[in-house]
Scaffold this active site. Structure first.
Site, PDB file in Angstrom:
ATOM      1  N   ASP A  25      -6.625  -7.052   8.263  1.00 24.74           N
ATOM      2  CA  ASP A  25      -6.805  -7.527   6.869  1.00 24.74           C
ATOM      3  C   ASP A  25      -5.579  -7.351   5.963  1.00 24.74           C
ATOM      4  OD1 ASP A  25      -9.286  -7.896   7.934  1.00 24.74           O
ATOM      5  OD2 ASP A  25     -10.345  -6.500   6.640  1.00 24.74           O
ATOM      6  N   GLU A  73     -10.661 -10.525   6.544  1.00 22.86           N
ATOM      7  CA  GLU A  73     -12.030 -10.403   6.038  1.00 22.86           C
ATOM      8  C   GLU A  73     -12.299 -11.607   5.154  1.00 22.86           C
ATOM      9  OE1 GLU A  73     -13.041  -6.673   4.121  1.00 22.86           O
ATOM     10  OE2 GLU A  73     -14.985  -7.464   3.449  1.00 22.86           O
ATOM     11  N   LYS A 130     -13.389 -12.340  10.079  1.00 24.02           N
ATOM     12  CA  LYS A 130     -14.518 -11.416  10.217  1.00 24.02           C
ATOM     13  C   LYS A 130     -15.295 -11.294   8.905  1.00 24.02           C
ATOM     14  CE  LYS A 130     -11.928  -7.084   9.450  1.00 24.02           C
ATOM     15  NZ  LYS A 130     -12.564  -6.675   8.211  1.00 24.02           N
ATOM     16  N   LYS A 133     -16.848  -5.384   7.720  1.00 23.98           N
ATOM     17  CA  LYS A 133     -15.736  -4.450   7.646  1.00 23.98           C
ATOM     18  C   LYS A 133     -15.160  -4.229   9.047  1.00 23.98           C
ATOM     19  CE  LYS A 133     -16.379  -4.055   3.244  1.00 23.98           C
ATOM     20  NZ  LYS A 133     -15.611  -4.992   2.402  1.00 23.98           N
ATOM     21  N   VAL A 158      -5.250  -2.387   6.578  1.00 19.19           N
ATOM     22  CA  VAL A 158      -5.886  -1.838   5.377  1.00 19.19           C
ATOM     23  C   VAL A 158      -7.374  -2.193   5.339  1.00 19.19           C
ATOM     24  CG1 VAL A 158      -3.748  -1.934   4.067  1.00 19.19           C
ATOM     25  CG2 VAL A 158      -5.288  -3.897   3.969  1.00 19.19           C
ATOM     26  N   CYS A 163     -12.047  -0.865   6.504  1.00 20.14           N
ATOM     27  CA  CYS A 163     -12.050  -1.765   7.663  1.00 20.14           C
ATOM     28  C   CYS A 163     -11.325  -1.197   8.878  1.00 20.14           C
ATOM     29  CB  CYS A 163     -11.473  -3.114   7.258  1.00 20.14           C
ATOM     30  SG  CYS A 163     -12.565  -3.978   6.101  1.00 20.14           S
ATOM     31  N   GLN A 203     -12.099  17.344  16.744  1.00 23.51           N
ATOM     32  CA  GLN A 203     -13.048  17.543  17.847  1.00 23.51           C
ATOM     33  C   GLN A 203     -12.505  16.959  19.157  1.00 23.51           C
ATOM     34  OE1 GLN A 203     -17.305  17.122  16.667  1.00 23.51           O
ATOM     35  NE2 GLN A 203     -16.464  16.034  14.884  1.00 23.51           N
TER      36      GLN A 203
HETATM   37  N1  TIU Z   1     -10.286  -4.617   4.714  1.00 21.67           N
HETATM   38  C1  TIU Z   1     -10.997  -3.729   4.033  1.00 21.67           C
HETATM   39  O1  TIU Z   1     -10.771  -2.531   4.157  1.00 21.67           O
HETATM   40  N2  TIU Z   1     -11.958  -4.209   3.144  1.00 21.67           N
HETATM   41  C2  TIU Z   1     -12.314  -3.569   1.989  1.00 21.67           C
HETATM   42  O2  TIU Z   1     -13.182  -4.032   1.269  1.00 21.67           O
HETATM   43  N3  TIU Z   1     -11.625  -2.416   1.691  1.00 21.67           N
HETATM   44  C3  TIU Z   1     -11.695  -1.689   0.545  1.00 21.67           C
HETATM   45  O3  TIU Z   1     -11.113  -0.617   0.532  1.00 21.67           O
HETATM   46  N4  TIU Z   1     -12.375  -2.166  -0.487  1.00 21.67           N
END
Ligand code: TIU
Length: 230
Positions: A25, A73, A130, A133, A158, A163, A203
């Site tokens: 993303d 996303e 996608k 998330k 990110v 995600c 862990q």
């Molecule tokens: N790609 C992803 O992490 N989607 C989100 O909505 N992330 C946020 O941190 N909002």
């Protein structure tokens, strides 16, 4: 056997099987003003820090001719693949599907939905669209990985705890050996990034490993010529 220096212990590259880079993303919706990240109240500028390192990692995979999967996303223009709960969440003035300065927010094909130009996919790389998330939910990702014999994943992008972590957990449950690349993932919340890195490798590596881009590239350069399947 070739290993990558990682936490909580060295990560073994496969003697058989194959690796892939997953770039989650890296789209304008999360990186620029007026996108989804911004309307949720985040400081989107924080995410830029990883772009040069992630570009180096992508270039390294390209130089070694290793597969790269980019995700975006997004939702269909009629939002038929977006649960009402996701549209309602946030309670802001704008939401998914609203018209923003980069087009309709989080809608497939809108200007804001594109991957940032610095990290634009090449024609031979796969883009996974996608609705969730996680990158495995309601996508072809798993069947594509299986078709290419991919067993080991390097996960970047990110945001770390949303995600990226969701995708890594989905992958881990499906049996993939996953590394979250520490300096190629970022969050709007630095403390959440740190906690995520710690929780995946706690862990005994309950969800997998973490390593830096430099260590990943060093390992892959030693591995590819001698041990990779062709
Ligand atoms: N790609 C992803 O992490 N989607 C989100 O909505 N992330 C946020 O941190 N909002």
């Amino acid at each position: 056997m070739v290993t990558i220096s990682a936490l909580p212990y060295d990560y073994e590259l496969p003697a058989s099987g194959n690796v892939a880079l997953i770039v989650i993303d890296m789209q304008r919706d999360f990186m620029e003003l007026g996108g989804f990240g911004d309307i949720l109240g985040n400081n989107v500028g924080l995410l830029r820090a990883i772009v040069p390192t992630l570009k180096q990692l992508i270039d390294g995979f390209r130089a070694l001719d290793l597969p790269i999967f980019h995700t975006i996303e997004c939702h269909q223009p009629d939002l038929s693949d977006c649960p009402p709960s996701k549209i309602k969440r946030g309670k802001g003035e704008l939401t998914i599907g609203s018209e923003g300065p980069m087009g309709r927010i989080l809608v497939k094909g809108e200007p804001g939905n594109g991957i940032i130009p610095e990290l634009a996919p090449l024609p031979n790389e796969t883009v996974i669209y996608k609705p969730g998330k996680g990158a495995f939910y309601a996508t072809e990702l798993e069947s594509m990985l299986k078709a290419q014999g991919i067993t080991h994943l390097f996960i970047t992008g990110v945001t770390t705890e949303v995600c990226v972590q969701t995708t890594m957990r989905e992958a881990n449950d499906r049996g993939y050996e996953c590394v979250m690349v520490e300096d190629c993932t970022e969050s709007y919340f630095p403390e959440f990034k740190q906690s995520t890195l710690e929780m995946v490798r706690a862990q005994g590596g309950i969800v997998g490993w973490t390593a830096t881009a430099a260590e990943v590239l060093k390992g892959l350069e030693a591995w590819k010529p001698s041990e990779a399947l062709v």
